[in-house]
Scaffold this motif. Structure first.
Motif, short mmCIF file in Angstrom:
data_model
loop_
_atom_site.label_atom_id
_atom_site.label_comp_id
_atom_site.label_asym_id
_atom_site.label_seq_id
_atom_site.Cartn_x
_atom_site.Cartn_y
_atom_site.Cartn_z
N ILE C 188 22.60 64.36 52.88
CA ILE C 188 23.59 65.39 53.16
C ILE C 188 23.95 65.32 54.65
O ILE C 188 23.06 65.30 55.49
CB ILE C 188 23.03 66.79 52.82
CG1 ILE C 188 22.82 66.89 51.30
CG2 ILE C 188 23.96 67.89 53.30
CD1 ILE C 188 22.18 68.16 50.85
N PRO C 189 25.22 65.22 54.97
CA PRO C 189 25.62 65.14 56.39
C PRO C 189 25.41 66.49 57.08
O PRO C 189 26.35 67.28 57.22
CB PRO C 189 27.10 64.75 56.33
CG PRO C 189 27.57 65.25 55.01
CD PRO C 189 26.38 65.26 54.08
N VAL C 190 24.20 66.72 57.52
CA VAL C 190 23.83 68.03 58.04
C VAL C 190 24.71 68.45 59.21
O VAL C 190 25.12 69.60 59.32
CB VAL C 190 22.34 68.03 58.43
CG1 VAL C 190 21.98 69.29 59.20
CG2 VAL C 190 21.47 67.93 57.19
N ASP C 191 25.01 67.47 60.09
CA ASP C 191 25.86 67.79 61.24
C ASP C 191 27.19 68.39 60.82
O ASP C 191 27.64 69.38 61.37
CB ASP C 191 26.14 66.51 62.05
CG ASP C 191 24.96 66.17 62.94
OD1 ASP C 191 24.01 66.99 62.96
OD2 ASP C 191 24.97 65.11 63.58
N ILE C 192 27.78 67.76 59.82
CA ILE C 192 29.10 68.23 59.37
C ILE C 192 28.97 69.57 58.67
O ILE C 192 29.79 70.46 58.84
CB ILE C 192 29.76 67.17 58.46
CG1 ILE C 192 30.03 65.92 59.30
CG2 ILE C 192 31.05 67.70 57.84
CD1 ILE C 192 30.57 64.76 58.52
N VAL C 193 27.89 69.72 57.88
CA VAL C 193 27.68 71.00 57.22
C VAL C 193 27.55 72.12 58.26
O VAL C 193 28.16 73.18 58.14
CB VAL C 193 26.42 70.96 56.33
CG1 VAL C 193 26.09 72.36 55.81
CG2 VAL C 193 26.63 70.01 55.16
#
Lengths: 437, 316, 293
Positions: C188-193
């Motif tokens: 999961i792209p945590v930064d983008i989330v």
């Protein structure tokens, strides 16, 4: 302006200058003022350094709407003074410092004027808590401190000998002088809506007393908490027997307050009498304010140019950059705080007069300046005092002036009644002149 | 209570105090007056740091302890004409009572709930000051008579007296906080901050320690408030507003939470940041904000917190 | 006015406050819940929403309804973009450390407030309501637009709810909320989330502000109260509980209004404030939060 030399001063130090000044003063009020540039020639062998006036201004915080206009008016008055030769031949330099409309920062700023900028006097504060918070610092630094606040704090005797309010009347006289007209023209059963802090309490106490003296009564008091931003739920407290609704609000919520009052009443409203504070810096033609048509406001200085306005008014409006509707000439949507900001203009000229009368040269003469201030008795209507004539009480450091009642009609405010000076008189409760300098 | 203030820590603190004392002989009048104000406010921050920095109690309501001290002193001077020493005493007692009673209620909560409970009580205290405006003078506040601001014949409004009065109080609070956090009690406080569950399992009465920390913290904050009222002669509800609860948090974080000297450094830094920025631009708050953001990017644990982490491990 | 109508009025007012508060608080709850940071500048995003609404309404010609419609599209997008930039430029770089975030967002608060003061000014400025009508009840008159606000807020809330609980987007967010490391491990792209959550939180606040601005004007200091109330609502509702946030918004909005019917205004404020404190003392995890341990 008539200036009586304090006797002590006259005995101790009758210099050529002060004698000349005394003569000039005797020659009559506005004559001295208009002759002011001429007096410059007598000022020999003195500092060419500017006279520094520390300007405590609400640039940020809840007072910012007022502060911005205070700054414009102050700069305009200083420019006029400088164009005409300054004070005692010295230019005036305004040293602004933001107090954040906060008493803590206010006191720090007053100290800064005295000890860092080496100002001759400090000036310009509006909000009462900042005035009261700053007053001890002014007294300790022996810095004459001229406020433009309306509060009763100066006149009450609660501050100290260094604090003056010569350019604007205090709420006590404003309120007391309204009651007779309100009871005779609008009704005797009054409900008051006011902010639940000191400024509002002055309204509550002084108006209740004044209306009772007129045979009227206050049916209900509705204090609004200062943290409030919506007001609708307070209006049902207004009793149906109310003949006059008396309102005064300050701060960013004022327009919401007046609009919600309109929504509550619709077309079926009692007489409404308000202090213009409820709408300072707000266009009375804003959407939602139509219901105010026919209601009345107290004004210290008519926002809209009147048919019988003086030439002084015209000059003042031009100098500070407001049009005949009391809005900025640069942006008609930018409405002024007309009923407060004139005090900055008048106060600066009073400082000038007192400095000239006392032969003020340096900060060592602050005591003489204080005594010259306390010796002021009358202030004539003039270019320097466009709001009108005033009486100055040197014991309580407060001036007394006329008030106006204006009616909203055709989207503007027009004066329907002007009080006399006497309407606002009360028995002084203090005497600052007994305090040591 | 075993105490283990290391000699070098003691020397460091005494050295800082010597410098603060000596500053009055070299500072020009303006900075002299400001230093007195900063020292009084730093007392408040030192108090805040005991609860937040060392015990991990993030309070958003310390303004009520500061104003308990301020109003205790101010009201007893105004209504009962108490002179400075007794008024100060009343102020401190009020702060002790306020923080202890409040702690008994609020410490049933922790973490974010504690933040809100402190915020709410503090807001209620502010409103109570407004509600009883006939005695408190509400938001407008009141001036304390200069004749009452005397201590043993010394005028607290005199710059020299004021500087040294502020200095003595700061010195007492700083050294007091140093001894507290270095004591066995202090070590439990820090253990609670780091891991409350484990500290509990080691057999400590968490509630008692937290109450002690909060009371000590509130008392020191109240000392700051009482000193402010008596040294500067003003008492007003503005000091009970939420903003004055946020300020010590900010000062502590800037200087370094959980360092004894951090609150003093943070208070002075924020004061001068505002004061200097406002001389260059009327939009000074923007640059104050920018400076805060940049500082936290460079020194995420505050100035002294980062210094301790990177260079001087023994810093208390 | 009789007690009945008075209570009715207070309830209506409470509902208006509650509906806008629910939006603003939901924004804060997202940020708080997913990212575990206190965004002190949340109230400033709200204020910016109102101010941008004013600028938009003043620029877009045509009837009030059209310019208002433009405002409710433009303001949240602009505020959301600013929030995403903040996340990327500042919060990410301090690794979402809770204490550092407080200082950074206080700094941001100062910057936004001062910039608004400089470019917008200190006055409270009105935006015309898109729909103006007055409902005349037998006992009092009431602004019709306020009823519209309640309806619109419910719509936005329902939409947000659907996104959070039914969409993949919501799933990603919840996954990140439960366990950041594991989420990352699962790609999961945590930064983008995080940037997205921060932006969405700010956008919800901005929508609330645009709705309220025809009632209460745009003013550069209006963010303080919004932040405080949202913060209270999020904690009272119970961290991370969507339902709790909405119930708490109703509780705060209504209790403040209804208590004020029975007591003098400032006493009512004191009691309402203490009521909140008592709720938390009795139920520290909030109304819908799970008890720890």
């Amino acid at each position: 302006m008539k200036i009586q030399k304090p006797s002590r001063l006259a005995v101790n130090s009758v210099t050529r200058r002060s004698a000349l000044k005394g003569l000039g003063a005797a020659a009559g009020a506005s004559a001295v003022l208009s002759a002011a540039p001429g007096f410059v020639r007598y000022s020999q062998a003195q500092s060419s350094e500017p006279i520094k006036i520390g300007f405590q201004v609400h640039r940020t915080g809840i007072g910012a709407s007022y502060g911005r206009w205070y700054e414009r008016v102050t700069n305009a008055a200083a420019k006029l003074i400088n164009d005409e030769g300054g004070i005692n031949g010295r230019m005036v330099e305004i040293v602004p410092e933001d107090d954040g409309t906060d008493p803590k920062r206010g006191a720090e700023v007053v100290e800064k004027f005295a000890t860092r900028h080496n100002c001759d006097v400090a000036f310009g504060t509006l909000f009462s808590h900042v005035v009261i918070g700053s007053a001890p610092a002014a007294g300790e630094q022996k810095l004459p401190y001229f406020v433009v606040s309306e509060g009763y704090h100066v006149a009450s005797g609660g501050l100290n000998r260094y604090v003056f309010q010569p350019g604007i009347t205090d709420v006590r006289q404003q309120i007391s002088s309204m009651a007779p007209w309100v009871s005779q023209n609008l009704g005797k059963k009054v409900t008051m809506v006011y902010p639940d802090f000191a400024f509002g309490h002055d309204h509550r106490d002084f108006f209740s007393k004044a209306i009772a003296a007129q045979g009227g009564e206050v049916l209900e008091l509705i204090p609004i908490p200062p943290t409030e931003s919506s007001f609708t739920r307070y209006f049902p407290r207004i009793p149906s027997a109310t003949e006059v609704l008396y309102h005064v609000m300050v701060g960013p919520g004022v327009l919401t307050f007046v609009k919600e009052m309109g929504e509550h009443f619709g077309s079926n409203r009692p007489e409404i009498f308000g202090f213009i504070d409820s709408l300072e810096a707000v266009d009375i033609n804003s959407p939602g304010l139509e219901f105010l048509e026919g209601s009345h406001f107290w004004e210290a200085y008519p926002r809209y140019k009147q048919a019988n306005s003086s030439a002084h008014d015209a000059l003042y409006r031009k100098a500070v950059g407001i049009d005949d509707s009391g809005a900025s000439t640069a942006d008609p949507k930018d409405v002024s705080t007309a009923s407060h900001m004139f005090g900055c203009w008048e106060t600066l000229f009073t400082i000038k007069d007192a400095m000239e009368a006392s032969g003020y040269q340096s900060t060592a003469d602050r005591g003489k300046l204080i005594e010259a201030m306390e010796a002021i008795t009358t202030i004539a209507e003039s270019r320097e005092h466009p709001q009108g004539e005033k009486l100055f009480n040197g014991k309580i450091h407060q001036s007394f002036g006329k008030q106006h009642i204006s009616k909203v009609a055709g989207g503007r405010l027009d004066v329907v009644h002007t009080t006399s000076l006497e309407d606002g008189f009360y028995e002084p409760e203090a005497d600052y002149t007994t305090q040591a300098l | 209570m075993s105490n283990s203030v290391s000699p070098r820590a003691l020397v460091l603190h005494l050295g800082v105090l010597v410098i603060l004392f000596a500053l009055q002989f070299v500072l020009p009048p303006y900075h002299n007056g400001i230093a007195a104000r900063i020292m009084v406010l730093a007392i408040y921050a030192i108090g805040y740091n005991i609860a937040f920095g060392y015990t991990g109690l993030l309070s958003l309501g310390h303004a009520m302890f500061f104003s308990a001290g301020m109003y205790g002193a101010g009201m007893s001077a105004r209504l009962l004409e108490f002179a400075a020493p007794s008024a100060f005493f009343v102020g401190v007692i009020c702060a002790i009572l306020a923080s202890c009673l409040f702690g008994l209620l609020a410490l049933r909560t922790a973490g974010v709930a504690f933040m809100i409970v402190t915020l709410m009580f503090s807001q209620a205290a502010y409103l109570v000051i407004l509600y009883f405006n006939n005695v408190t003078r509400g938001d407008e506040g009141f001036v304390i008579e200069r004749t009452l601001r005397q201590i043993g014949g010394l005028d607290l409004a005199d710059p020299v007296v004021r500087y040294n009065a502020a200095f003595v109080l700061l010195a007492v609070c700083l050294i007091g906080s140093l001894y507290l956090v270095s004591s066995s009690t202090g070590r439990v406080m820090i253990a609670i901050r780091e891991n409350e569950e484990r500290t509990r399992m080691l057999g400590n009465n968490i509630f008692a320690y937290k109450l002690l920390a909060l009371t000590a913290s509130g008392t020191v904050a109240g000392i700051g408030g009482a000193a402010y009222a008596l040294l500067f002669g003003y008492t007003g509800a503005a000091f009970a507003e939420i903003q004055y609860s946020i300020l010590p948090l900010l000062w502590t974080l800037v200087g370094g939470a959980g360092t004894t000297l951090g609150p003093i450094l943070g208070t002075a830094a924020m004061f001068y940041l505002v004061d200097i920025a406002s001389e260059f631009t009327s939009a000074y708050l923007f640059f104050v904000g920018l400076a805060l953001v940049l500082m936290i990017l460079l020194l995420p644990k505050g100035v002294l917190g980062t210094v301790r982490e990177k260079f001087v491990r023994w810093l208390p | 006015m009789d007690l009945g109508p008075f209570l009715f009025l207070a309830t209506l007012e409470g509902l208006v406050t509650a509906s806008v508060l629910a939006l603003t608080a939901l924004g804060l709850s997202l940020v708080f819940g997913v990212m575990r940071v206190v965004n002190v500048a949340h109230g400033e995003f709200y204020m910016l929403g109102a101010v941008i609404a004013w600028f938009t309404a003043a620029t877009v010609p045509g009837p009030a309804a059209v310019s208002f419609l433009a405002a409710i599209i433009v303001a949240p997008i602009a505020v959301g973009a600013l929030a995403a930039a903040t996340d990327w430029l500042i919060l990410k770089r301090i690794n979402y450390n809770p204490e550092a975030t407080i200082v950074a967002t206080i700094g941001l608060l100062y910057m936004i407030q001062q910039a608004t003061l400089t470019f917008y000014g200190p006055d409270a400025r009105p935006v015309e309501a898109p729909i103006v009508f007055r409902i005349q009840f037998p006992w009092f008159g009431y602004s019709g637009y306020k009823i519209v606000v309640i309806g619109f807020a419910i719509l936005v809330l329902a939409l947000t709810w659907a996104v959070l609980t039914r969409s993949k987007l919501g799933l990603l967010m919840r996954a990140t909320q439960y366990d950041r490391e594991t989420a990352q491990a699962f790609g999961i792209p945590v930064d983008i989330v995080y940037a997205g959550v921060f932006a969405a939180g700010a956008m919800l606040a901005a929508i609330g502000a645009v709705l309220i601005v025809p009632i209460r004007q745009a003013h550069y200091l209006m963010g303080g109260e919004a932040l405080l109330l949202s913060f209270i609502v999020v904690i009272i509702g119970g961290l991370g509980s969507l339902r709790g946030t909405i119930v708490a918004a109703l509780f705060i909005g209504l209790s403040d209004g209804i208590i004020s019917v029975f007591f003098t205004p400032i006493l009512a404020k004191i009691l309402a404030t203490l009521l909140v404190a008592c709720v938390l003392i009795l139920r520290p995890q909030g109304l819908f939060g799970r008890a720890p341990g």
